[in-house]
Design a protein around this motif. Structure first.
Motif, short mmCIF file in Angstrom:
data_model
loop_
_atom_site.label_atom_id
_atom_site.label_comp_id
_atom_site.label_asym_id
_atom_site.label_seq_id
_atom_site.Cartn_x
_atom_site.Cartn_y
_atom_site.Cartn_z
N THR A 1 -14.44 6.08 3.96
CA THR A 1 -15.83 6.53 3.90
C THR A 1 -16.82 5.38 3.72
N ASP A 2 -16.35 4.26 3.20
CA ASP A 2 -17.22 3.10 3.00
C ASP A 2 -17.13 2.09 4.14
N GLY A 3 -16.41 2.47 5.21
CA GLY A 3 -16.30 1.58 6.35
C GLY A 3 -15.19 0.55 6.24
N ARG A 4 -14.42 0.59 5.17
CA ARG A 4 -13.29 -0.35 5.02
C ARG A 4 -12.15 0.09 5.91
N GLN A 5 -11.46 -0.89 6.47
CA GLN A 5 -10.37 -0.59 7.39
C GLN A 5 -9.01 -0.97 6.80
N TYR A 6 -7.99 -0.20 7.20
CA TYR A 6 -6.63 -0.41 6.75
C TYR A 6 -5.70 -0.32 7.95
N LEU A 7 -4.72 -1.19 7.99
CA LEU A 7 -3.72 -1.15 9.05
C LEU A 7 -2.54 -0.32 8.59
N GLY A 8 -2.09 0.61 9.43
CA GLY A 8 -0.98 1.49 9.07
C GLY A 8 0.23 1.31 9.97
N VAL A 9 1.40 1.26 9.36
CA VAL A 9 2.68 1.16 10.07
C VAL A 9 3.42 2.48 9.91
N PRO A 10 3.84 3.13 10.99
CA PRO A 10 4.56 4.40 10.87
C PRO A 10 5.93 4.22 10.24
N GLY A 11 6.33 5.21 9.45
CA GLY A 11 7.64 5.15 8.81
C GLY A 11 7.87 6.38 7.96
N VAL A 12 8.87 6.31 7.10
CA VAL A 12 9.17 7.42 6.19
C VAL A 12 9.19 6.90 4.76
N SER A 13 9.03 7.80 3.81
CA SER A 13 8.88 7.40 2.41
C SER A 13 10.21 7.33 1.67
N GLU A 14 11.20 6.73 2.32
CA GLU A 14 12.49 6.49 1.66
C GLU A 14 12.37 5.31 0.70
N PRO A 15 13.16 5.29 -0.40
CA PRO A 15 13.07 4.19 -1.37
C PRO A 15 13.26 2.81 -0.75
N GLN A 16 14.23 2.66 0.17
CA GLN A 16 14.46 1.35 0.76
C GLN A 16 13.27 0.91 1.60
N GLU A 17 12.70 1.84 2.36
CA GLU A 17 11.54 1.49 3.18
C GLU A 17 10.33 1.20 2.30
N ARG A 18 10.20 1.91 1.20
CA ARG A 18 9.10 1.64 0.27
C ARG A 18 9.20 0.21 -0.27
N MET A 19 10.41 -0.22 -0.59
CA MET A 19 10.60 -1.58 -1.08
C MET A 19 10.23 -2.61 -0.02
N MET A 20 10.70 -2.38 1.23
CA MET A 20 10.39 -3.31 2.31
C MET A 20 8.90 -3.33 2.60
N ALA A 21 8.26 -2.17 2.59
CA ALA A 21 6.82 -2.12 2.84
C ALA A 21 6.07 -2.92 1.79
#
Length: 253
Positions: A202-222
């Motif tokens: 809402t404030d115009g800030r941008q974020y880059l998103g990478v598709p994936g799943v919320s598994e513990p191992q992927e959370r650690m790598m992210a």
């Protein structure tokens, strides 16, 4: 000191399969080390030989490991300038290949450069079969409704927006963000889902998103690569988010 993390994949012959863990490398002066973390090999148990791969499929055996119920963890220490008295340096390594006993042409490999062919080499020819019944870390496909431009499900739907982009569009971002192109977590997610996203709040800030799943191992790598915030692609309660729903890992631009 140089540190980086690469994904480890299961190969069947020359066919790339599921994510099966990761390798964490630390190059530090005269001594270097790398950690092999294996997961998601189903019920497989057995021995494996770990090879450091150089050009032209030349390799040096770094050691062995034991896989139990689809998992293993082992650290290998090497001389940076003279790996296993071979005269070759650790900086010349292209990646790691792990040959598994009784795995019916299946092996593990992780490439540190673009020379995947050299690392994969020739497939094994052994007996038995490797069971791989667990769900892979990053194979769920994007949910229906994840369109070219969608509203974020975790905030006011009339405000934040998410726009799908191709990896080539990262070069249109300000120069300070170009380093992200070489982020292996990003390229891993893009290879699986064929897109990335840009979220504008809402404030115009941008974020880059990478598709994936919320598994513990992927959370650690992210987290290692700076993608610390996860948002599901479709409405989900907290319990669902913790159990592996599809969505996007975000970092600020």
């Amino acid at each position: 000191m140089k540190r980086f993390v690469t994904y480890l994949y299961l190969y069947d012959g020359r066919i790339k399969g599921n994510n099966a863990g990761f390798i964490k490398v630390e190059i530090n002066g005269e001594k270097s080390a790398f950690l092999v973390q294996i997961k998601n090999l189903g019920k497989y148990s057995g021995k494996g030989k770990v090879y450091l791969v150089y050009e032209a499929e030349e390799s040096i055996e770094a050691g062995e490991l034991t896989v139990k119920n689809g998992e293993a963890r082992e650290i290998y220490n090497v001389d940076t300038e003279n790996v296993k008295d071979s005269g070759k340096t650790f900086l010349q390594v292209l990646g790691v290949k792990i040959e598994l006993e009784n795995a019916d042409e299946k092996f593990l490999a992780s490439c540190w450069t673009d020379n995947t062919e050299a690392v994969i080499g020739k497939p094994l020819k052994v007996q038995a079969e490797l069971s791989n019944k667990r769900n892979p870390v990053s194979t769920p496909k994007p949910e229906p409704g994840c369109q070219k431009e969608v509203h974020s499900q975790n905030v006011d739907d009339s405000q934040d927006k998410i726009r799908r982009i191709d990896i080539s569009e990262l070069r249109t971002l300000p120069a300070k963000n170009w380093y992200i192109v070489n982020n292996s977590f990003l390229t891993h997610g893009y290879a699986n889902y064929k897109h990335l996203v840009i979220k504008t709040d809402t404030d115009g800030r941008q974020y880059l998103g990478v598709p994936g799943v919320s598994e513990p191992q992927e959370r650690m790598m992210a987290g290692i690569f700076g993608f610390t915030e996860f948002e599901p692609a479709a409405p989900a309660n907290a319990a669902d988010v913790d159990s592996g729903v599809f969505g996007y890992w975000f970092c600020p631009l």
